[in-house]
Design an enzyme around this catalytic site. Structure first.
Site: not given
Length: 433
Positions: A404-406
């Site tokens: 998850d790039h967040r």
């Protein structure tokens, strides 16, 4: 008093349930804590027990049919005199197919509908006993291990204990009931009150014919919902090549002790996650939720379609032998849809291994409420050059991590894979400590 038996919410993703089998028939006496019906949720089959004492007056949703969560599936009358009234009330109720579905609302996996409690029919390979049967066994001093259950999935029910104790009651005369004049599709006639319902047959996977549309089962629909939810998550992938010669050598040494490669990989991942808590975290609104435990979920394909992710809880703290035994038990019960909700819904990091199919590499889709999933390919002999430029053959496998790039960035994922590779390549013996 007449009470409704509702379709319970057996998991956080369940919106409807299928009646696998009715353990009680219309007109049967129902004790508090006694199993009434077996319900198929999107992940498992569970017994539903009554909180009330009375009579199962009418079954509104017969076995094999589906009802939305919260819909009435049967009516329980407190006294025999109320049975006829309950039957008239039930006959006038809308069927499961026409009943309006309640407004969907988030539900906890531990939440059950009013008046009901649920149990998984099998636990850790041991004989499973209904609460009333266990009470009677203690009263009659009957050894439960000597009884073969006649209930669904071999469950020991009260009648089994009474028969073993020689105290089986004579078959009661079934009460005549008045059939409503209103035309309505009726389920098959109920068996006499003394008859034991036969265990529901194992579901047979639908066979697709050319040009035919085959409906999805509950588990497949759950996968659809989860994958659609994952599409909204900005994710990225990083690949890495790991040499497995030392891991393979260790596996051959301890395989005879019941150790599985899945458990070894899960243990290696869990130990590495201790150094990389961010990879074990997940995104929450405007924040990062760090997990207190390292629970490694592993994807398992199910017969008939769909997949489930049994969870190796606290995988970093368990020894490799206990982890392997736990994994075997989880898989056995997953195949028969007997996992408890916390055994498939509490993962903090997921593994997806297709190496046994000879797959070189693949990408996995990020599960909801997790920050990472690791896709593992097969270990194959490869010709490689060492630091001196000499050629040799080593076994290597490709792993790809989806994050998850967040909350996780490329350097975080790369550092995790680097440490995982170092553990597997240079110190796999530490997994047995």
């Amino acid at each position: 008093m007449i009470r409704e038996v509702f379709m319970p919410a057996l998991s956080s993703t369940m919106t409807e349930g299928k009646i696998v089998s009715w353990v009680k028939s219309a007109g049967d006496k129902v004790e508090k804590g006694e199993t009434v019906v077996v319900v198929e949720s999107d992940k498992a089959d569970m017994d539903v027990e009554s909180f009330y004492e009375g009579y199962l007056a009418i079954i509104i949703v017969p076995a094999g049919e589906v009802a939305p969560v919260g819909a009435a599936i049967a009516l329980v009358a407190e006294t025999e005199a109320e049975i006829a009234t309950a039957q008239q009330q039930g006959a006038a109720a809308p069927t499961a197919a026409t009943a309006p579905a309640p407004n969907p609302a988030p539900v906890s996996a531990a939440t059950s509908s009013a008046g009901l409690q649920q149990n998984v029919s099998r636990q850790n390979g041991r004989s499973v006993v209904s609460p009333r049967a266990r009470k009677l066994a203690k009263e009659f001093k009957v050894d439960l291990n000597s009884i073969k259950g006649s209930g669904p999935n071999g469950r020991i029910v009260a009648e089994d204990v009474e028969a073993a104790a020689g105290k089986a009651q004579p078959a009661p005369v079934q009460q005549a009931v008045t059939v409503p004049a209103a035309p309505a599709p009726a389920p098959a006639a109920p068996a006499p009150a003394a008859a034991k319902p036969a265990p529901a047959p194992a579901p047979v996977p639908a066979i697709a014919l050319s040009g035919q549309k085959v409906p999805m089962n509950a588990l497949q629909n759950a996968v659809v919902r989860n994958m659609e939810a994952s599409l909204s998550v900005p994710s990225f992938r990083v690949g890495y090549t790991i040499t497995t010669d030392n891991l393979d050598k260790l596996y051959k040494q301890i395989k005879s002790k019941g150790v599985t490669m899945t458990a070894m990989l899960a243990k290696a991942v869990a130990v590495t996650l201790q150094k990389h808590p961010l990879l074990n975290a997940c995104y929450v609104e405007s924040g990062i939720q760090y997990r207190a435990d390292i629970n490694v979920a592993v994807a398992v394909a199910m017969d008939g379609g769909g997949l489930i992710t049994p969870v190796l809880q606290n995988a970093d703290r368990l020894d490799i032998y206990s982890l392997s035994r736990t994994w075997k038990d989880l898989v056995d019960r997953a195949r028969t849809k007997q996992l408890k909700p916390d055994e498939y819904s509490t993962g903090t990091f997921t593994l997806s291994n297709l190496g046994m199919f000879g797959v070189d590499k693949f990408d996995a889709i990020l599960p909801p409420n997790q920050g990472s999933i690791l896709a593992i390919g097969s270990s194959r002999p490869q010709v490689v050059a060492n630091e001196d430029g000499l050629m040799g053959v080593k076994r290597q496998m490709q792993v790809n991590i989806t994050c998850d790039h967040r909350i996780i960035y490329g350097a975080d994922a790369a550092s995790f894979l680097q440490d995982l590779a170092k553990l597997i390549e240079t110190n796999p013996q530490s997994l047995t400590l």
